[in-house]
Design a protein around this motif. Structure first.
Motif, PDB file in Angstrom:
ATOM      1  N   ILE A  86     -11.771  40.241   0.876  1.00  0.00           N
ATOM      2  CA  ILE A  86     -13.110  41.041   0.648  1.00  0.00           C
ATOM      3  C   ILE A  86     -13.083  41.618  -0.827  1.00  0.00           C
ATOM      4  N   VAL A  87     -13.881  41.243  -1.516  1.00  0.00           N
ATOM      5  CA  VAL A  87     -13.852  41.400  -2.961  1.00  0.00           C
ATOM      6  C   VAL A  87     -15.293  42.533  -3.322  1.00  0.00           C
ATOM      7  N   ARG A  88     -14.974  43.284  -4.520  1.00  0.00           N
ATOM      8  CA  ARG A  88     -16.059  43.962  -4.998  1.00  0.00           C
ATOM      9  C   ARG A  88     -16.484  42.939  -5.977  1.00  0.00           C
ATOM     10  N   PRO A  89     -17.665  42.214  -6.005  1.00  0.00           N
ATOM     11  CA  PRO A  89     -18.018  41.155  -7.027  1.00  0.00           C
ATOM     12  C   PRO A  89     -17.915  41.204  -8.423  1.00  0.00           C
ATOM     13  N   ARG A  90     -18.253  42.812  -8.833  1.00  0.00           N
ATOM     14  CA  ARG A  90     -18.441  42.884 -10.034  1.00  0.00           C
ATOM     15  C   ARG A  90     -17.162  42.646 -11.015  1.00  0.00           C
ATOM     16  N   ALA A  91     -16.009  42.947  -9.961  1.00  0.00           N
ATOM     17  CA  ALA A  91     -14.793  42.720 -10.739  1.00  0.00           C
ATOM     18  C   ALA A  91     -14.336  41.185 -10.653  1.00  0.00           C
ATOM     19  N   VAL A  92     -15.047  40.311 -10.150  1.00  0.00           N
ATOM     20  CA  VAL A  92     -14.598  38.888 -10.023  1.00  0.00           C
ATOM     21  C   VAL A  92     -15.121  38.169 -11.327  1.00  0.00           C
ATOM     22  N   GLU A  93     -14.362  37.317 -11.884  1.00  0.00           N
ATOM     23  CA  GLU A  93     -14.713  36.378 -12.878  1.00  0.00           C
ATOM     24  C   GLU A  93     -14.765  34.852 -12.367  1.00  0.00           C
ATOM     25  N   GLN A  94     -13.762  34.684 -11.731  1.00  0.00           N
ATOM     26  CA  GLN A  94     -13.610  33.357 -11.004  1.00  0.00           C
ATOM     27  C   GLN A  94     -12.806  33.541  -9.759  1.00  0.00           C
ATOM     28  N   THR A  95     -13.355  32.704  -8.809  1.00  0.00           N
ATOM     29  CA  THR A  95     -12.587  32.781  -7.474  1.00  0.00           C
ATOM     30  C   THR A  95     -12.069  31.364  -7.039  1.00  0.00           C
ATOM     31  N   SER A  96     -10.800  31.465  -6.337  1.00  0.00           N
ATOM     32  CA  SER A  96     -10.671  30.139  -5.567  1.00  0.00           C
ATOM     33  C   SER A  96     -11.101  30.576  -4.016  1.00  0.00           C
ATOM     34  N   VAL A  97     -10.399  29.722  -3.239  1.00  0.00           N
ATOM     35  CA  VAL A  97     -10.839  30.185  -1.717  1.00  0.00           C
ATOM     36  C   VAL A  97      -9.647  31.331  -1.141  1.00  0.00           C
ATOM     37  N   HIS A  98      -8.286  31.156  -1.682  1.00  0.00           N
ATOM     38  CA  HIS A  98      -7.571  32.336  -0.988  1.00  0.00           C
ATOM     39  C   HIS A  98      -6.861  33.246  -1.940  1.00  0.00           C
ATOM     40  N   SER A  99      -7.474  33.242  -3.142  1.00  0.00           N
ATOM     41  CA  SER A  99      -7.133  34.167  -4.050  1.00  0.00           C
ATOM     42  C   SER A  99      -8.200  33.900  -5.393  1.00  0.00           C
ATOM     43  N   VAL A 100      -8.258  35.049  -5.860  1.00  0.00           N
ATOM     44  CA  VAL A 100      -9.135  35.060  -6.923  1.00  0.00           C
ATOM     45  C   VAL A 100      -8.478  34.612  -8.338  1.00  0.00           C
ATOM     46  N   LEU A 101      -8.961  33.781  -9.422  1.00  0.00           N
ATOM     47  CA  LEU A 101      -8.449  33.249 -10.288  1.00  0.00           C
ATOM     48  C   LEU A 101      -8.506  34.241 -11.673  1.00  0.00           C
ATOM     49  N   ARG A 102      -9.543  34.850 -11.835  1.00  0.00           N
ATOM     50  CA  ARG A 102      -9.946  35.575 -12.963  1.00  0.00           C
ATOM     51  C   ARG A 102     -10.481  36.965 -12.395  1.00  0.00           C
ATOM     52  N   ASN A 103      -9.913  37.982 -12.600  1.00  0.00           N
ATOM     53  CA  ASN A 103     -10.680  39.196 -12.246  1.00  0.00           C
ATOM     54  C   ASN A 103     -10.060  40.460 -13.091  1.00  0.00           C
ATOM     55  N   PHE A 104     -10.933  41.600 -12.989  1.00  0.00           N
ATOM     56  CA  PHE A 104     -10.604  42.913 -13.494  1.00  0.00           C
ATOM     57  C   PHE A 104     -10.063  43.790 -12.234  1.00  0.00           C
ATOM     58  N   GLY A 105      -9.089  44.708 -12.564  1.00  0.00           N
ATOM     59  CA  GLY A 105      -8.749  45.512 -11.554  1.00  0.00           C
ATOM     60  C   GLY A 105      -7.686  44.736 -10.628  1.00  0.00           C
ATOM     61  N   GLN A 106      -7.183  45.831  -9.733  1.00  0.00           N
ATOM     62  CA  GLN A 106      -6.160  45.248  -8.891  1.00  0.00           C
ATOM     63  C   GLN A 106      -6.357  44.406  -7.766  1.00  0.00           C
ATOM     64  N   THR A 107      -5.404  43.805  -7.215  1.00  0.00           N
ATOM     65  CA  THR A 107      -5.276  43.052  -5.927  1.00  0.00           C
ATOM     66  C   THR A 107      -4.519  43.637  -5.051  1.00  0.00           C
ATOM     67  N   VAL A 108      -4.948  43.845  -3.651  1.00  0.00           N
ATOM     68  CA  VAL A 108      -4.282  44.587  -2.385  1.00  0.00           C
ATOM     69  C   VAL A 108      -3.961  43.632  -1.550  1.00  0.00           C
ATOM     70  N   LYS A 109      -2.756  43.590  -0.790  1.00  0.00           N
ATOM     71  CA  LYS A 109      -2.566  42.671   0.437  1.00  0.00           C
ATOM     72  C   LYS A 109      -2.883  43.865   1.661  1.00  0.00           C
ATOM     73  N   VAL A 110      -3.700  43.440   2.196  1.00  0.00           N
ATOM     74  CA  VAL A 110      -4.157  44.591   3.533  1.00  0.00           C
ATOM     75  C   VAL A 110      -3.241  44.258   4.620  1.00  0.00           C
ATOM     76  N   PRO A 111      -2.421  45.205   5.176  1.00  0.00           N
ATOM     77  CA  PRO A 111      -1.230  45.074   6.327  1.00  0.00           C
ATOM     78  C   PRO A 111      -2.147  44.440   7.569  1.00  0.00           C
ATOM     79  N   PRO A 112      -1.639  43.289   8.124  1.00  0.00           N
ATOM     80  CA  PRO A 112      -2.209  42.600   9.421  1.00  0.00           C
ATOM     81  C   PRO A 112      -2.689  43.584  10.545  1.00  0.00           C
ATOM     82  N   ASN A 113      -2.057  44.995  10.630  1.00  0.00           N
ATOM     83  CA  ASN A 113      -2.220  45.868  11.700  1.00  0.00           C
ATOM     84  C   ASN A 113      -3.575  46.664  11.415  1.00  0.00           C
TER      85      ASN A 113
END
Length: 397
Positions: free
Chosen positions: A321-348
């Motif tokens: 789930i992304v805030r698109p304004r922070a994304v410059e380039q994305t891949s399928v499972h991760s973002v390649l270039r972005n502004f801001g932080q990335t958080v892993k959401v706990p599966p529960n």
């Protein structure tokens, strides 16, 4: 000249005198010095100098040297998703752009131009949607109508307003279903005739799956979808058509994201674990074997409530789930270039419900976890699925 005849209405536009293709042109509001970004598909072995030629509302401006950024993820295929960055032009407020092999606007005038999107940098309060789902491409004769209907209706209940799907081809029943949702305004189908321009691969490894580009250009469509919705949607979900990003501690995605965003104010990319629910394991009571669904093609996700525990010793892919304004380039499972932080959401808190062939085929029912999250929505979900199928003329009572 009549500008209309040179305006591309297609989602894939060849660049004259090259082996490359333009997909979408977007005004770039976030980077100093860049005015327009063209999401493209480049042939990696034949990159040459290119120029951005702008149409400035009343006149053409001579081309400016373009900056070509090939994405790092190409999986070895000869075509790669590429961003072409066009510099600011001092005396031009451009409405259209094209790529040319020479800077002379006179020569470029009869080429095909793309309309520049995202001209207005809207503020979040003005967005049409809070949540948009980007589904990467449909291809082959995919006709999994029941699962797609259940997924779309689940997303409605979870608070999604808009679903975008890039369609190369699909089965006749799914075509009807998508048409019905398009009329209602919930789904936007972007034609994606990539097979007219190259030999797309139906896999991710050239040695094994052959072809010119990864998964029918999946990476290009995901990037285009992020830019298309940058100033239209607060959040964008990047996942596949057979996956549901489901909250487990909140009723809806907006409720969940409010909490996650409060806990992580600088986070812009949220990684969601993919959990597989094998379609080979059935819930024993049969309470969701509905006669009305018997003749509808596809998987009934409500019958598959057993979840594989991911094997965390090996690479475990997420979706986002992304805030698109922070994304410059994305891949399928991760973002390649972005502004801001990335958080892993706990599966529960949230994980993906992905009903498909088992990944860990050796597991017995005892070794799987019961996960009936979809059943929590049953009271609205079942009648809504019936209504959607009936509206599309796919329900045979």
């Amino acid at each position: 000249t009549d500008k209309k005849k040179y305006l591309s209405l297609k989602s894939i536009t060849p660049v004259n005198d090259t082996k490359h293709f333009m997909v979408g042109a977007y005004k770039e509001h976030r980077l100093e010095g860049s005015s327009v970004r063209i999401i493209s598909i480049f042939r990696r072995d034949s990159v040459q100098p290119l120029y951005c030629v702008f149409y400035c509302g009343t006149h053409w401006a001579n081309g400016m040297k373009a900056e070509v950024q090939m994405h790092s993820d190409h999986f070895g295929f000869r075509f790669v998703t590429t961003d072409v960055l066009c510099p600011n032009h001092p005396d031009c407020d451009p409405s259209h752009v094209t790529l040319a092999t020479q800077a002379d606007a006179e020569l470029a005038q009869n080429q095909t131009f793309l309309r520049i999107q995202n001209l207005v940098k809207r503020e979040e309060e003005e967005f049409q949607s809070n949540f948009t789902v980007c589904w990467s491409n449909l291809f082959g004769d995919y006709n999994n109508v029941l699962q797609v209907t259940q997924t779309l209706e689940m997303y409605k209940l979870l608070g999604v307003q808009h679903v975008v799907v890039y369609n190369t081809s699909c089965g006749p029943d799914l075509e009807r279903l998508l048409q019905s949702y398009t009329q209602e305004g919930f789904v936007e189908v972007v034609p994606w005739p990539i097979n007219q321009y190259m030999n797309p691969s139906s896999g991710w490894q050239p040695s094994e799956h052959g072809g010119d580009i990864h998964y029918y250009g999946q990476l290009t469509t995901l990037n285009d979808c992020v830019y298309r919705n940058m100033y239209q949607s607060r959040y964008v979900l990047l996942n596949d058509i057979d996956e549901i990003i489901a909250p487990y501690q909140h009723q809806t995605l907006p409720q969940m994201m409010d909490v996650l965003q409060r806990q992580n104010p600088k986070a812009e990319v949220f990684l969601i674990e993919n959990h597989i629910f094998p379609k080979s394991q059935f819930e024993p009571s049969g309470r969701f074997e509905r006669p009305s669904w018997r003749d509808v093609p596809g998987i009934n996700i409500m019958e598959h409530i057993y979840r594989e525990e991911p094997d965390y010793r090996i690479y475990h892919p997420s979706k986002m789930i992304v805030r698109p304004r922070a994304v410059e380039q994305t891949s399928v499972h991760s973002v390649l270039r972005n502004f801001g932080q990335t958080v892993k959401v706990p599966p529960n808190v949230c994980h993906i419900i992905h009903v498909r062939v088992p990944l860990r085929g050796g597991l017995t029912k005892k070794e799987l976890h019961e996960d009936k999250r979809v059943w929590d929505y049953e009271r609205q979900l079942v009648p809504n699925v019936d209504k959607a199928l009936e509206k599309a003329g796919l329900l045979h009572m």
